[in-house]
Design an enzyme around this catalytic site. Structure first.
Site, PDB file in Angstrom:
ATOM      1  N   ASP A  81       0.797  -1.234   0.000  1.00 28.77           N
ATOM      2  CA  ASP A  81       0.000   0.000   0.000  1.00 28.77           C
ATOM      3  C   ASP A  81       0.830   1.285   0.000  1.00 28.77           C
ATOM      4  O   ASP A  81       0.303   2.352  -0.255  1.00 28.77           O
ATOM      5  CB  ASP A  81      -0.933   0.012   1.210  1.00 28.77           C
ATOM      6  CG  ASP A  81      -2.005  -1.056   1.094  1.00 28.77           C
ATOM      7  OD1 ASP A  81      -2.465  -1.297  -0.041  1.00 28.77           O
ATOM      8  OD2 ASP A  81      -2.363  -1.654   2.120  1.00 28.77           O
ATOM      9  N   MET A 100      -6.344  -2.606  -5.044  1.00 31.43           N
ATOM     10  CA  MET A 100      -6.276  -2.569  -3.579  1.00 31.43           C
ATOM     11  C   MET A 100      -5.789  -1.201  -3.077  1.00 31.43           C
ATOM     12  O   MET A 100      -5.122  -0.463  -3.789  1.00 31.43           O
ATOM     13  CB  MET A 100      -5.341  -3.665  -3.068  1.00 31.43           C
ATOM     14  CG  MET A 100      -5.972  -5.049  -3.071  1.00 31.43           C
ATOM     15  SD  MET A 100      -4.798  -6.282  -2.417  1.00 31.43           S
ATOM     16  CE  MET A 100      -5.904  -7.685  -2.173  1.00 31.43           C
ATOM     17  N   ARG A 143      -7.033   0.640   0.751  1.00 26.10           N
ATOM     18  CA  ARG A 143      -8.225   1.065   1.488  1.00 26.10           C
ATOM     19  C   ARG A 143      -8.307   2.587   1.596  1.00 26.10           C
ATOM     20  O   ARG A 143      -9.306   3.197   1.260  1.00 26.10           O
ATOM     21  CB  ARG A 143      -8.126   0.445   2.869  1.00 26.10           C
ATOM     22  CG  ARG A 143      -9.222   0.719   3.823  1.00 26.10           C
ATOM     23  CD  ARG A 143      -8.949  -0.090   5.079  1.00 26.10           C
ATOM     24  NE  ARG A 143      -8.707  -1.477   4.700  1.00 26.10           N
ATOM     25  CZ  ARG A 143      -9.673  -2.371   4.599  1.00 26.10           C
ATOM     26  NH1 ARG A 143     -10.901  -2.046   4.860  1.00 26.10           N
ATOM     27  NH2 ARG A 143      -9.383  -3.597   4.241  1.00 26.10           N
ATOM     28  N   GLU A 203     -10.427   0.217  -4.348  1.00 27.88           N
ATOM     29  CA  GLU A 203     -11.462  -0.476  -3.573  1.00 27.88           C
ATOM     30  C   GLU A 203     -12.006   0.418  -2.461  1.00 27.88           C
ATOM     31  O   GLU A 203     -13.099   0.186  -1.957  1.00 27.88           O
ATOM     32  CB  GLU A 203     -10.883  -1.751  -2.953  1.00 27.88           C
ATOM     33  CG  GLU A 203      -9.759  -1.469  -1.950  1.00 27.88           C
ATOM     34  CD  GLU A 203      -9.159  -2.718  -1.290  1.00 27.88           C
ATOM     35  OE1 GLU A 203      -9.572  -3.835  -1.617  1.00 27.88           O
ATOM     36  OE2 GLU A 203      -8.259  -2.533  -0.445  1.00 27.88           O
ATOM     37  N   LEU A 224      -3.730 -11.248  -6.511  1.00 21.69           N
ATOM     38  CA  LEU A 224      -2.635 -11.399  -7.470  1.00 21.69           C
ATOM     39  C   LEU A 224      -1.692 -10.200  -7.426  1.00 21.69           C
ATOM     40  O   LEU A 224      -0.501 -10.334  -7.629  1.00 21.69           O
ATOM     41  CB  LEU A 224      -3.197 -11.572  -8.885  1.00 21.69           C
ATOM     42  CG  LEU A 224      -3.936 -12.894  -9.107  1.00 21.69           C
ATOM     43  CD1 LEU A 224      -4.750 -12.840 -10.377  1.00 21.69           C
ATOM     44  CD2 LEU A 224      -2.955 -14.050  -9.145  1.00 21.69           C
TER      45      LEU A 224
END
EC number: 2.7.1.90
Lengths: 415, 415
Positions: free
Chosen positions: A145, A191, A193, A248, A303
């Protein structure tokens, strides 16, 4: 010089494509610097509390094993999502951990992980100081991230960004092939958050032979679904195949995640994070209904954090470097610190390992600056691209066996 | 020998990772055999009817361009899903197509595609015979689904199988890392509406260091959701991390697709649109609700047909070979035929190009034989694995530019 004792290393939090390259760096440097035994805790601190650990010399037998480990995704030792309680809340846990460390004659404790893991390093080093224990506690950054503060970027991010950019190019190519006299929209979900670093990495797909995604929506900017619809309609006036990247974690103005609008999964993990899936599916259905053309949603899913076959050489090498640097720092007496990556120059790209007090780092989340997103909130700027572009360079060819990438795998029982 | 005229090639149907390798094979062989111009129809027969075509010498300038083309996913020329009407239903369309061919001085027409495309070859060659036209019509097989009859396998299948197997290994590794003292189930959804060849390819992930998926459900076997639940519970007694592969096309006993079962009230979005979720998403939600553990669904989506970076060398080479063989056959006077791949031996794997009358091939769908699925219908047999294993061998390294695989892209306007 006093004879060196043992060292232990653990892995925590979500996996990455290069988290094992850091493990390899820890192992190799610990051996080179004369540590007696190198232990690996299984499933991080949580497993360690159950005295689950291995002597890594029973797992790594040669230099080729080290190279294989660098090419193996996901936590070789197993990971955990386990947050230590505050010391005053549960001192018994700390007592137990230090008893196990004493028993194993541990001199240094290395933890490879993200924000929550650096919190573990902080608490253990605080406890050691309070109680007069001599063990050293060092953190090694890891997260796809890229949301850790004070380090230029995190190991794991570059490889995820590379996989995402390469796959986005392939998705764009695929979508273009089948759109004669008809329109199609592809929504890709990435991905991240709260931090949009990975979603922004789709912009790297804009190369001399690829237009890249047509719009990019990061979680740092409030998502306006009407503006999104309008922008998509505008794009369809210019081209038949529109590809949009979304995080997401995008949220609408009232604070709800877009994926919650469809009544998605209510699963909450051990850190209290809601499981986010279905943002792209929701938006693709929405656009399909509003615009009436073919839509498709694609999630890169796990993945993007496990595709070691598309790892970045810069990333693998830096992950290895910070693992080794943590051992060096512990050996030289540092504790309560995290190794970071300092960028020395952009072009040619150069970096080295720095070190920071973990009290300055833990639990701070580094987001994409608003100034690195365009005014309309639907693309990243050149500054953003220039920052991440060097991080995806170079390759580590997988070791192919019978046509597939080979991995190094822990010998242990499953249940 | 009479001076050779021109040749035209088109691509049709769903893309693959190696459909452009066949195009490269057509181009190179046509040039070598002395065809004057090599045209490419844009978006197949549908675009050709609108006189959309390019002279390929304006696109391919060097041997490195040919190598790049072999590494470029999706249809370079654009594709279409267009079925020619029966000749008696609409003779005008055939007249028009042959007028354009006459105008372009076309001697041979090569069409790269799947079942529907072979139907096009059949109709055009029939029409030519009826009307006394001299053009030759040859088909080149292409489909990730491997559902074409009479060829041992189809170009495109091996690379999709390789990507699926490699990604399944990475997903299994990823899922294993985070399951200390808790259970998790991952459901992977693979393309293949009626044929389970690709879903079965996940079994290749069973290697010396990976257990592979724990269960595999093909569309050839009726899906029994109660048996599925019972089997999954049994698997969770033996291991914490269960990974299951399902075809997007699995159906229950009454003939409904599993993905249709989610049409219930739970999945109506904020706009009142019924959300048709995927098969894996439905089954992951179902297992999560029944068993109460963490579940995740993963769709490989279009990546499985566009991941040229993970193409199989066997597949790329065979795709090139059949493209060239079609040109050779046309040049030698064949028409109304499709080139096929004949397997000469399993170990060492050897194949060559054969040729079949397209009347025998078109519109027949080759499914996985029931005897290649185990008795319980939840895994493939060794015969299945031995059949597909040679097809994923070897690599074509992508040409990496600035950290990403480079592609050859048609120069044309988008809209």
């Amino acid at each position: 010089m006093a004879k060196k004792r043992n060292i232990i290393v653990g892995q925590s939090g979500g996996p990455t494509a290069v988290i094992n390259s850091s493990l390899a760096g820890v192992y190799k440097t610990a051996k080179e610097r004369g540590f007696h035994k190198v232990y690996g805790m299984l499933h991080g601190v949580q497993g360690f509390l159950d005295e689950q650990y291995v002597d890594l010399s029973t797992q790594i037998h040669s230099d080729i094993d080290i190279e294989l480990l660098k090419r193996t995704p996901s936590a070789f030792l197993g990971s955990c999502r386990y947050k230590l309680p505050e010391i005053h809340e549960n001192p018994e846990i700390y007592q137990k951990l230090f008893e196990i460390m004493e028993k194993l004659n541990i001199e240094a404790f290395i933890y490879i992980g993200g924000n929550d893991s650096m919190d573990t390093i902080k608490k253990l080093s605080d406890y050691a100081i309070i109680k007069g224990h001599t063990q050293k506690f060092l953190g090694v950054p890891k997260t796809i991230d890229n949301d850790l503060a004070l380090t230029d970027h995190t190991p794991g991010f570059g490889s995820a960004a590379k996989y995402i950019a390469a796959s986005t190019k392939e998705v764009i190519r695929d979508a273009l092939g089948l759109n004669y006299k008809k329109e199609s929209i592809t929504v890709i979900e990435i991905m991240g958050r709260n931090a949009g670093w990975l979603t922004g990495a789709t912009a790297l797909a804009r190369t001399e032979e690829c237009e890249g995604p047509d719009a990019i929506y990061l979680p740092e900017v409030v998502f306006d679904i009407e503006k999104f619809l309008k922008n998509t309609r505008e794009l369809l006036k210019k081209k038949n195949s529109v590809v949009i990247a979304v995080s997401e974690g995008i949220k609408i103005a009232d604070g709800r995640y877009v994926c919650e609008l469809s009544g998605g999964s209510d699963y909450v993990d051990a850190f209290g994070h809601k499981q986010l899936q279905g943002t792209a599916a929701y938006l693709a259905n929405f656009l399909g209904a509003e615009i009436g053309c073919k839509t498709r949603s694609i999630e890169f899913s796990t993945l993007q954090r496990s595709a070691s076959h598309m790892a970045s050489r810069v990333d693998v090498d830096e992950a290895f470097m910070v693992g080794g640097a943590a051992v060096k720092a512990a050996d030289e007496g540092d504790s309560g610190k995290m190794v970071v990556i300092d960028r020395l120059s952009d072009d040619p790209y150069q970096s080295n390992a720095g070190i920071y007090d973990v009290h300055r780092i833990a639990n701070h989340e580094k987001l994409v600056p608003r100034s690195w997103v365009n005014k309309d909130g639907d693309y990243v700027t050149d500054e953003f691209i220039n920052y991440i572009e060097p991080l995806i360079h170079g390759d580590y060819q997988p070791f192919m066996v019978n046509g597939l990438p080979q991995h190094l795998v822990l010998k242990r029982k499953q249940k």
